[in-house]
Design a protein around this motif. Structure first.
Motif, mmCIF file in Angstrom:
data_model
loop_
_atom_site.group_PDB
_atom_site.id
_atom_site.type_symbol
_atom_site.label_atom_id
_atom_site.label_comp_id
_atom_site.label_asym_id
_atom_site.label_seq_id
_atom_site.Cartn_x
_atom_site.Cartn_y
_atom_site.Cartn_z
ATOM 1 N N ALA A 78 3.572 2.168 -4.481
ATOM 2 C CA ALA A 78 2.514 2.183 -5.486
ATOM 3 C C ALA A 78 2.958 1.553 -6.793
ATOM 4 O O ALA A 78 2.232 0.772 -7.414
ATOM 5 C CB ALA A 78 2.043 3.614 -5.716
ATOM 6 N N ASP B 98 -5.198 5.114 0.168
ATOM 7 C CA ASP B 98 -4.261 4.155 -0.430
ATOM 8 C C ASP B 98 -4.703 2.722 -0.159
ATOM 9 O O ASP B 98 -4.662 1.868 -1.041
ATOM 10 C CB ASP B 98 -2.848 4.379 0.127
ATOM 11 C CG ASP B 98 -2.214 5.651 -0.415
ATOM 12 O OD1 ASP B 98 -2.686 6.120 -1.463
ATOM 13 O OD2 ASP B 98 -1.272 6.156 0.217
ATOM 14 N N GLY C 136 0.803 -1.213 0.000
ATOM 15 C CA GLY C 136 0.000 0.000 0.000
ATOM 16 C C GLY C 136 0.833 1.258 0.000
ATOM 17 O O GLY C 136 0.318 2.342 -0.191
ATOM 18 N N GLN C 137 2.170 1.149 0.173
ATOM 19 C CA GLN C 137 3.043 2.314 0.162
ATOM 20 C C GLN C 137 3.901 2.361 -1.101
ATOM 21 O O GLN C 137 4.286 3.419 -1.562
ATOM 22 C CB GLN C 137 3.933 2.315 1.400
ATOM 23 C CG GLN C 137 3.153 2.360 2.701
ATOM 24 C CD GLN C 137 4.049 2.327 3.911
ATOM 25 O OE1 GLN C 137 5.254 2.507 3.800
ATOM 26 N NE2 GLN C 137 3.467 2.079 5.074
ATOM 27 N N SER D 261 -7.713 1.864 -2.142
ATOM 28 C CA SER D 261 -7.329 1.603 -3.530
ATOM 29 C C SER D 261 -6.759 0.197 -3.675
ATOM 30 O O SER D 261 -7.071 -0.522 -4.627
ATOM 31 C CB SER D 261 -6.312 2.648 -3.988
ATOM 32 O OG SER D 261 -5.881 2.389 -5.309
ATOM 33 N N SER D 262 -5.924 -0.210 -2.717
ATOM 34 C CA SER D 262 -5.347 -1.556 -2.768
ATOM 35 C C SER D 262 -6.430 -2.615 -2.608
ATOM 36 O O SER D 262 -6.442 -3.627 -3.319
ATOM 37 C CB SER D 262 -4.289 -1.710 -1.669
ATOM 38 O OG SER D 262 -3.203 -0.841 -1.886
#
Length: 683
Positions: A144, A235, A141-142, A238-239
């Motif tokens: 991208a 984030d 999640g970090q 989104s994941s």
């Protein structure tokens, strides 16, 4: 120099080189270009070098030649392109495009799997291994770019697996298909684990604050919706969305939905536990004592109200994660929340099924209001068909709770009728039945809008039953007797009926007193108590109306007059002038008897009525003032006219025991419940 030249790469294959790339570098044909790249360079002689370069540049030239030789040894052939995940995915895309192109049945049946597939699968497998390592897991999640690349890889593998499985000759490639399936399964298992971890560890902007601040926020009233709602950073959302999309597209919809349902159900259970609400079966609730069950009802109300807020955010979460699959998001939301709604309804029905008692009414009404007020919010969250179903179930449960409340009123009505105790309350004070009934009705009227709805629903049920007397029938007969407006509601009718039953019961109890004066005091006490309670509460006053209040006030005045007549009018007969004179002279023996009779009767009245109780201070004051207004002037006038007839001294002291001021003081001691001896007072 010859030994330093690079050899032909053993891994190089001309199918690994794109034709366009080769043509852009050289105008030679592919075969000639490859041949030229593989040939050894001719060795130059010293004479040739001297001819091409000046002598002073020989040292620098030699140095450059050595550097060029080293680079040539380390680097791949000039025209060889390194095969990466990106180029492999491009080949997959081209192959998938070929499969999607309109081909004849024969062409599709004879279609061969390209040779790049094995190499592609090797690279994809390496990518999955990297993401299964702790490095990517910890930073999911970090990163991208890495996440997107991995998603793209999984997406191609899923499409490749589906497309090859559609080829009629796919049996010829069973080993390859099995490998593709294995890699896809491995990738989906990884995504499934990540999906679960992200769902079970929500992160919000607020979560970055200290735990102490978060706890303080949670404890503040009105802030519960902030920490109750499922909250994730954009984030992570989104994941979650991309993982769900890939799993569904790859045929792993069931696994994805199962993970989501389990994670969100656990989150709900944790929230219910935090609010103090525990799941309890109907059978277990039937065995619980009311005191224990009563403590659970406020928790149920609070949790049910919170859940209507949570459902809204839960629906939004499902829609954000399953954006491309609205039917799935709707189904997941329904399966998760419907079970909770049914669980709450079961609790309410179990409470309504417990043994009825008057103290349960207000808890029932609180639950009834919760069910009523929560219905519109739930209607907007669920699809129409399910919303109709839940509305029916909630309405049924609400009606059962309402029926329990109606039954309590019926029980209270029956208890008033059946209260036929033969022991009068001491001192004619307010009867406990009066206190209980009036206060009960007063508090019930604070729920008057809810009770109006309950009684209207119940009256519809009664109208449907031809064997039952409807509330409307009662309303008409009651209005003809009292003159109350025809629009009186069912609950107003029920309330007035109970007040009338109480009046009739009190009238019967008043006859238990042998002293008519005490009967009047008893009726005044109870009537005044009822009137003051009604006037002091806007809710019950609006229900019984001004007509009832005026009628009750008139009854109180009549009881007051009867009391005055039965007690003090008879005493005033001792102060009458009639029969005291003969031929214009006062007959002393008759006068002595009058004084003596007055003293005895007043002493008896004081002794008796000082033990009576008038708890309402205003009524007590009104009674004393009215008695003094009658007795003091009459006694003062009688004493002023006839006291001088008696001989001064001992005879006067024997017959005139009270001065007007004494009479006034003794009257002030009436109705306070404390017997006081006049002899002791005079000493």
């Amino acid at each position: 120099m010859e030994n330093n030249l690079p050899e032909k790469s053993s891994t190089f294959n001309k199918r690994d080189v794109h034709i366009d790339d080769i043509n852009s570098e050289t105008s030679l044909p592919v075969e000639e270009s490859t041949k030229f790249a593989a040939e050894e360079k001719p060795t130059a002689t010293e004479t040739d070098i001297k001819e091409e370069k000046p002598v002073e540049d020989d040292q620098e030239y030699q140095k450059n030649a050595e550097i060029e030789t080293i680079e040539t040894e380390d680097a791949p052939p000039p025209l060889e392109i390194q095969y990466t995940v990106e180029t492999a995915l491009e080949d997959v895309d081209r192959f998938l495009t070929t499969l999607c192109a309109p081909n004849g049945e024969d062409e599709e049946s004879s279609l061969n799997i390209p040779e790049f597939a094995e190499k592609c699968l090797d690279l994809v497998e390496e990518t999955i291994v990297k993401h299964e390592s702790g490095e990517f897991k910890a930073k999911w999640g970090q990163l991208a770019e890495d996440d997107i690349a991995f998603f793209d890889t999984v997406d191609r593998i899923s499409k490749l697996n589906i497309s090859i499985s559609k080829i009629k000759s796919h049996q010829n490639h069973s080993l390859l298909i099995n490998r593709i399936c294995g890699i896809q399964q491995r990738a989906m298992s990884f995504l499934e684990d990540e999906f679960r971890i992200l769902l079970e560890e929500p992160r919000s902007v607020e979560s970055e604050q200290s735990s102490g601040d978060t706890k303080a926020k949670q404890e503040q009233p009105g802030q519960t919706e902030n920490y109750n709602s499922p909250s994730y950073t954009p984030d992570i959302l989104s994941s979650l969305n991309r993982i769900a999309k890939e799993m569904i597209a790859g045929g792993f919809e069931s696994e994805c939905c199962q993970v989501y349902t389990m994670a969100r159900r656990n989150a709900f259970d944790e929230q219910l536990s935090r609010l103090g609400f525990e799941k309890t079966s109907i059978d277990d609730m039937q065995k619980m004592q009311w005191e224990a069950l009563e403590r659970e009802i406020p928790k149920w109300i609070k949790t049910f109200k919170e859940c209507t807020i949570l459902f809204s955010s839960e629906l939004k979460l499902a829609e954000e994660i399953f954006t491309d699959s609205p039917s799935i998001s709707s189904s997941l939301f329904i399966n998760l929340t419907r079970g909770l709604v049914i669980q709450f309804l079961n609790f309410a029905e179990a409470v309504a099924m417990t043994k009825r008692s008057a103290e349960k009414l207000f808890k029932y009404l609180d639950m009834y209001e919760t069910l009523r007020d929560s219905l519109p919010a739930l209607d907007t969250l669920f699809p129409q068909e399910l919303a109709n179903q839940l509305r029916t179930e909630m309405t049924t449960t609400r009606c059962r709770v309402g029926e329990a409340a109606i039954c309590i009123f019926c029980d209270l009505e029956n208890s008033i009728k059946s209260d036929t105790g033969k022991t009068p309350v001491p001192g004619g004070t307010v009867h406990p039945l009066t206190r209980y009934t009036v206060n009960y009705l007063k508090y019930a009227c604070e729920y008057k809008d809810t009770l109006e709805m309950v009684f209207k629903e119940h009256s519809k049920i009664e109208r449907a039953d031809s064997t039952s007397r409807t509330c409307t029938d009662y309303d008409e007969s009651y209005n003809r007797e009292t003159g109350v407006e025809e629009s009186q509601s069912p609950f107003s009718s029920q309330l007035m009926r109970m007040m009338d039953l109480l009046d009739a019961n009190l009238a019967a109890k008043s006859k238990l007193y042998r002293d008519i004066s005490l009967t009047c005091i008893f009726m005044m006490n109870n009537g005044r108590y009822m009137l003051q309670k009604v006037k002091g509460s806007a809710e019950i006053h609006s229900m019984v109306g001004d007509i009832w209040c005026r009628k009750k006030s008139s009854e109180l005045r009549n009881f007051h007059k009867n009391y005055q007549r039965e007690t003090w009018t008879k005493l005033l007969g001792c102060l009458s002038h009639e029969g005291l004179t003969s031929n214009g002279k006062v007959m002393k023996p008759v006068l002595k008897e009058r004084f003596k009779s007055f003293n005895v009767k007043f002493d008896e009245i004081h002794k008796t009525q000082s033990t009576w109780v008038v708890s309402d201070e205003q009524l007590q004051s009104e009674l004393r003032v009215s008695i003094q207004a009658v007795m003091i002037p009459a006694y003062r006038s009688f004493l002023a006219r006839f006291s001088q007839v008696l001989d001064p001294g001992r005879q006067t002291e024997k017959y005139i025991k009270f001065q007007p001021e004494d009479i006034e003081n003794y009257i002030e001691e009436l109705f306070d419940g404390n017997a006081t001896s006049m002899a002791r007072r005079r000493v």
